[in-house]
Write a protein that holds these residues in place. Structure first.
Motif, PDB file in Angstrom:
ATOM      1  N   PHE A 158     -11.985  -0.662  -2.991  1.00  0.00           N
ATOM      2  CA  PHE A 158     -11.649   0.649  -2.447  1.00  0.00           C
ATOM      3  C   PHE A 158     -10.197   0.670  -1.976  1.00  0.00           C
ATOM      4  CE2 PHE A 158     -11.225   3.608   1.052  1.00  0.00           C
ATOM      5  CZ  PHE A 158     -11.873   4.745   0.597  1.00  0.00           C
ATOM      6  N   ASN A 159      -9.830  -0.344  -1.173  1.00  0.00           N
ATOM      7  CA  ASN A 159      -8.473  -0.384  -0.623  1.00  0.00           C
ATOM      8  C   ASN A 159      -7.407  -0.477  -1.711  1.00  0.00           C
ATOM      9  OD1 ASN A 159      -9.469  -0.202   1.962  1.00  0.00           O
ATOM     10  ND2 ASN A 159      -9.336  -2.392   2.394  1.00  0.00           N
ATOM     11  N   THR A 162      -4.031   1.345  -0.168  1.00  0.00           N
ATOM     12  CA  THR A 162      -3.712   0.823   1.158  1.00  0.00           C
ATOM     13  C   THR A 162      -3.546  -0.699   1.121  1.00  0.00           C
ATOM     14  OG1 THR A 162      -6.056   0.740   1.780  1.00  0.00           O
ATOM     15  CG2 THR A 162      -4.831   2.699   2.411  1.00  0.00           C
ATOM     16  N   THR A 163      -3.989  -1.346   0.045  1.00  0.00           N
ATOM     17  CA  THR A 163      -3.715  -2.761  -0.180  1.00  0.00           C
ATOM     18  C   THR A 163      -3.065  -2.882  -1.543  1.00  0.00           C
ATOM     19  OG1 THR A 163      -5.707  -3.403   0.996  1.00  0.00           O
ATOM     20  CG2 THR A 163      -4.727  -5.065  -0.382  1.00  0.00           C
ATOM     21  N   LYS A 164      -2.039  -3.705  -1.621  1.00  0.00           N
ATOM     22  CA  LYS A 164      -1.377  -3.867  -2.911  1.00  0.00           C
ATOM     23  C   LYS A 164      -1.721  -5.196  -3.568  1.00  0.00           C
ATOM     24  CE  LYS A 164       2.528  -0.826  -1.886  1.00  0.00           C
ATOM     25  NZ  LYS A 164       2.402  -0.547  -0.442  1.00  0.00           N
ATOM     26  N   ARG A 172      -0.377  -9.993  -6.433  1.00  0.00           N
ATOM     27  CA  ARG A 172      -0.272  -8.545  -6.604  1.00  0.00           C
ATOM     28  C   ARG A 172      -1.349  -8.007  -7.556  1.00  0.00           C
ATOM     29  NH1 ARG A 172       3.531  -5.037  -5.187  1.00  0.00           N
ATOM     30  NH2 ARG A 172       3.661  -3.085  -6.342  1.00  0.00           N
ATOM     31  N   SER A 195       2.022   5.276  -5.221  1.00  0.00           N
ATOM     32  CA  SER A 195       1.533   6.243  -6.192  1.00  0.00           C
ATOM     33  C   SER A 195       0.186   5.792  -6.729  1.00  0.00           C
ATOM     34  CB  SER A 195       2.556   6.408  -7.312  1.00  0.00           C
ATOM     35  OG  SER A 195       3.062   5.161  -7.684  1.00  0.00           O
TER      36      SER A 195
END
Lengths: 148, 378
Positions: free
Chosen positions: A50-51, A56-58, A65, A107
């Protein structure tokens, strides 16, 4: 010495096979979360997914990454993912990204055409993360989670 | 011939664009709002920087187009700029493009980003996207609160720390810098000033040594924020120099199942000498909405009131705004609003009439403002 190393490596093979075999088989209609084989994690939680998809998390839990990809909005896999993982409507997601994008906070994930495109892209992209229907699961990707 | 030239130049532009895209992954996105307004004020008094007048108009300050260019230079560095053109009374500059924001970002760690340049000033809960009509329910953010700080940008830097605790996101932003700004003349000050400025004209003011923070905690349905900054202010046209001001706000929003709530409170405080340009003010609003399919009917109560110093220059008004948003496309919304605005009765400090200014150009009692608009993102 060389022989010893080789033996140790060989001994690992059945372990790997067992590990793979222990992974529940994806049913044709399941949603399978896949990543590039080089990603150094063995699973992912719904919250982490979800994040990452909400930006909200990369990164994955190991700090590397993540590069998430969606399927096009007309695809059934996308509808299933949005409903089961993001628990939102497409309009809500669109509004959400309009706020984040113009705040300079990132984005939305890129959008690929369909199951085959995601399978291919994830296989070739380090850090690639995607979802596909079980029937389209092919070789060369790592399965992180199966969502019935 | 003309068409040929047009298509030739278009393809030239497109090929340049694609070259740039190859070089540094430039992402182009934008927003557009076309808003028509009408005020039924009997004395024909304009409302809120000519947002609404007795004439139906579509070229007011709510109508705007913005284009954002975002370039990822590498994994850590990025560059963002927003070019924006708005309607409204800017004389020769109406609908002229201006770089309202332009900053470079550097990702120090995955959680920590440093941004430098002309960055957004996070005075309010939705400052970051206050220009993007599509992103919120109303046609414009409630003006009782959003008029209290005319600054949109900060020349300086900000540090953005953002981290997750499960599905909760925590954000802390520290910023500092300065700016040259324009504001519309404060109507009572224009009447009382010893060197009278004309009503509704813009004046410039300078903010220096600005230092502030913005923090929020939330998830995808709920968000709570607190922000505060202090600054030195000069208003050369009023002979004001090196005076302290502060601005704080708290707010929350909720978008849960079909229920939508927004609420904010702000407090502006300045030293006494500043009261003519920026008197102390308190302001707040609360919005309730209920989503029915693609429709969002909503209602807002908002109030701007005197602040701590009880200045006679303080603006006082309240309003009830009812509106309907209809998402007719995934990236476009149609909105209609009726805003009933009423100023406070003037206690007698001004001889101009029985009523105060509120956000009107001259003292008046009330008006109903009708607004209709379309918001699009691309």
């Amino acid at each position: 010495m060389m022989m010893h190393k080789l033996l140790r490596r060989l001994a690992l093979i059945p372990l790997l096979v067992i590990a793979t075999g222990a992974m529940p088989q994806a049913m044709a209609s399941d949603l399978v979360i896949i990543t590039h084989p080089g990603t150094n994690i063995e699973g992912i939680s719904m919250t982490e997914l979800f994040n990452i998809y909400m930006g909200t998390t990369k990164s994955f839990s190991d700090g590397s990454r993540a590069r998430p990809a969606h399927q096009e909005k007309t695809r059934p896999a996308r509808s299933a993912f949005v409903k089961k993982v993001l628990k939102k409507t497409e309009s809500q997601i669109s509004r959400y990204w309009s706020r984040r994008k113009f705040s300079g906070k990132g984005s939305p994930p890129e959008t690929l055409k369909d199951n085959q495109a995601v399978q291919k892209w994830v296989k070739e992209t380090p850090g690639g993360l995607g979802y596909i229907e079980g029937r389209h699961l092919g070789r060369g990707v790592k399965v992180l989670l199966i969502i019935p | 011939m003309n068409r040929l030239l047009t298509s030739l130049s278009l393809s030239a532009v497109l090929s340049i664009a694609s070259i740039n895209l190859d070089a540094a992954e430039v992402e182009v996105s934008g927003y557009f709002s076309a808003i028509g307004t009408y005020s039924d004020n009997e004395d024909n008094i304009d409302y809120y920087n000519n947002t609404a007048t007795k004439n139906v108009r579509f070229d007011g300050p709510d109508s705007r187009i913005g284009i954002q260019f975002s370039a990822a230079i590498n994994q850590r560095m990025s560059f963002t700029t927003v070019l924006e053109a708005t309607g409204g009374e800017q004389q020769d500059r109406q609908f002229g493009f201006e770089a309202t924001w332009a900053y470079a970002g550097y990702q120090i760690t995955p959680d920590l980003e440093l941004r430098m340049g002309k960055v957004k000033l996070p005075s309010f809960m939705i400052s970051d996207y206050a220009e993007v009509g599509y992103a919120y329910p109303w046609i414009r953010p409630p003006e009782e609160v959003y008029s209290t700080n005319p600054m949109k940008a900060l020349n300086g830097l900000d540090m953005l720390y953002s981290t997750n605790l499960g599905s909760w996101n925590f954000l802390f932003q520290l910023y500092g810098g300065s700016n040259n700004n324009t504001a519309v003349t404060h109507a009572p000050a224009a009447d009382y000033s010893s060197t009278p400025a004309q009503k509704d004209e813009t004046f410039t003011f300078v903010t220096r040594n600005m230092l502030g923070f913005n923090t929020s905690i939330g998830n995808d349905i709920f968000n709570f924020r607190v922000g505060y900054f202090e600054t030195k202010v000069d208003v050369p046209s009023m002979g004001l120099e090196d005076l302290m001001g502060s601005f704080g706000g708290v707010g929350f929003n909720l978008d849960w199942q079909n229920i939508v709530i927004y609420s904010e409170f702000i407090r502006r405080e300045t030293v006494e000498e500043m009261e003519m340009a920026f008197p102390d003010q308190d302001a707040h609003y609360t919005t309730l909405g209920y989503r029915i399919g693609n429709f969002l009917p909503h209602i807002t109560y908002a109030r701007i009131d005197k602040g701590k110093d009880d200045s006679i220059f303080a603006l006082k008004q309240e309003s009830i705004k009812t509106g309907l948003r209809y998402d007719f496309e995934e990236n476009a919304a149609l909105k209609f609003e009726v805003n009933y605005v009423k100023t406070d009765r003037d206690p007698g400090d001004f001889t101009t009439g029985d009523y105060g200014y509120g956000l009107f150009e001259s003292p008046t009692e009330k008006a109903t403002i009708y607004s209709l608009g379309v918001d699009v993102i691309f």
